[in-house]
Write an enzyme that holds these catalytic residues in place. Structure first.
Site: not given
Ligand code: UD1
Length: 418
Positions: A22-23, A94, A118, A307
């Site tokens: 999915k991701n 998202r 979320d 995850d």
């Molecule tokens: C995350 C997971 C990814 C998983 C996906 C779906 C990690 C590092 N990433 O990706 O493996 O497949 O969820 O569940 O495990 N953050 C900020 N500012 C930003 C971007 C991120 O503060 O601009 C913080 C987020 O709040 C979070 C962390 O960084 O605490 C990780 O975020 P990110 O990797 O961007 O999340 P996803 O891309 O959703």
């Protein structure tokens, strides 16, 4: 209302096949916007999110054909594209945020609704916005939208991320493919899904090096061409099956499972007493005794994936011994612990640590799935509970696990939709 009915007690045994991630699939679809013409993504998972992304791309002007049986989507991208992603879709999906980078760099403008809260905690976008601003985009937040303009194009530079965010690395990398000069992303995410996206971009003609390392370098080109790409197998679904085997004293062969993408989770399962062996097209997880409790801390890849945190907490709930699970990525992810407590688990949460005392068996009760992975964790918990568990809001689970009840049935579990 969608619900799953799970009769506890089965030992899962047999073979399951894992489809595309999915991701990765959703991000590949969004990246197809970068080239005029028909791109094709194959090995798609049969999940609702693919249809939401298809709807978003259609609204931007693309012609989409989904062949659900073959697991393929073709995306015909027009020369003139729209630039708006509305809230009704973004709130459901998202990954809509992944159109931001492609739209800014190809169209010169983008309006993408802010995803909002979320169930797993606040998920910031500041790294995305700061990175794209540094590249020359003007970005404002207006009426619940990210409004971006880059009429004169973007320019490459070195961007150091505060945290190796998957989403921010993706948006900066896609934007950089058509920017002037070289963009270097330091402290970049290393997730296999991101490598998959980078490989798709390379097949479209992008110049990218360093995928899978802390530094990704992208040399901008003037245009990309459409391409065909097979989505990599879903590492989180694969990991879920591995934990399911370990928790139910089971024996599951996971076809298409990439053990090399799950080194740490599989090491933890071996520590818990499972035997993991490679097979011709995947791997097998087998255990014939109660698992031992394992300590885990979630971290960006190659660390233990956030995850799979609900799965390891569930395993520890019925394991022999005590354990501590630390969540370092999403602060809200322990919400599902409250549901596990309803099943009799002994867990104490303190900040981002959960201390778990394993008990022999959980006790069936009605529970609610709050997100995809929490939902899958609850299904596993229900399998090791005595009696019948009803899991409400199971639509969350369907967003990440194609036909989960049918696959569980094929392994000997009694799981139905009611
Ligand atoms: C995350 C997971 C990814 C998983 C996906 C779906 C990690 C590092 N990433 O990706 O493996 O497949 O969820 O569940 O495990 N953050 C900020 N500012 C930003 C971007 C991120 O503060 O601009 C913080 C987020 O709040 C979070 C962390 O960084 O605490 C990780 O975020 P990110 O990797 O961007 O999340 P996803 O891309 O959703």
């Amino acid at each position: 209302m969608d619900r799953f009915r799970v009769v506890g007690g089965a030992r899962l045994a047999g073979t399951v096949r894992v489809s595309g991630a999915k991701n990765s699939a959703l991000k590949l679809m969004a990246a197809s916007l970068l080239a005029v013409g028909k791109s094709k993504i194959t090995n798609l998972p049969a999940i609702a999110d693919v249809e939401y992304m298809a709807e978003l791309l259609t609204r931007l002007g693309c012609k989409i054909e989904i062949d659900a049986k073959a697991g393929e989507v073709s995306i015909d991208v027009p020369k003139t594209l729209g630039h708006r992603a509305d809230y009704d879709l973004v709130r459901k999906l998202r990954a809509s945020i992944n159109v931001l980078g492609p739209l800014i760099t190809r169209v010169g403008q983008a309006e993408v609704a802010l995803p909002g809260g979320d169930a797993i905690g606040s998920r910031g976008l500041d790294f995305h916005i700061n990175g794209l601003t540094d590249m020359g985009a003007e970005i404002k937040l207006e009426h619940g939208f990210i409004v971006a303009n880059a009429k004169n194009g973007l320019s490459g530079l070195t961007i150091t991320l505060e945290f190796p965010s998957v989403g921010a690395t993706e948006n900066i990398m896609t934007a950089a493919t058509l920017a002037k000069g070289i963009t270097s992303i330091e402290n970049a995410a290393r997730e296999p899904d991101l490598v998959d996206l980078g490989e798709f971009l390379i097949s479209m003609g992008a110049k990218i090096s360093g995928l899978g390392s802390h530094t990704i370098k992208i040399e901008g080109v003037s245009e990309l061409k459409p391409a065909t790409h097979a989505t990599l197998p879903d590492r989180i679904v694969t990991g879920t099956w591995a934990f399911a085997a370990a928790m139910t004293k089971g024996d599951i062969t996971i076809e298409n499972g990439r053990a090399d993408h799950l080194e740490l989770p599989l090491d933890k399962l071996v520590e818990a007493g499972a035997v993991v062996t490679t097979t011709e097209n995947g791997f097998r997880v087998k255990i014939d005794k109660r698992p031992l409790a394992v300590d885990v801390a979630t971290l960006p890849y190659p660390g233990f994936p956030t995850d799979l945190q609900p799965m390891v907490i569930t395993l520890n709930s019925i394991a022999e011994g005590t354990s501590v699970v630390t969540e370092n990525v999403f602060e809200g992810r322990f919400m599902f612990v409250n549901e596990l407590l309803r099943l009799g688990a002994k867990i104490q949460v303190d900040g981002h640590h959960a201390a778990i005392t394993g008990i022999e068996q959980l006790s069936a009760a009605p529970v609610v799935a709050t997100d995809i992975r929490a939902g899958a964790g609850l299904v596993l918990a229900a399998l090791v509970s005595d009696g019948i568990t009803i899991i409400e809001d199971s639509f969350h689970i369907d967003r990440g696990y194609p036909d989960f009840p049918a696959q569980l049935q094929s392994l000997g579990a009694d799981v139905t939709r009611v």
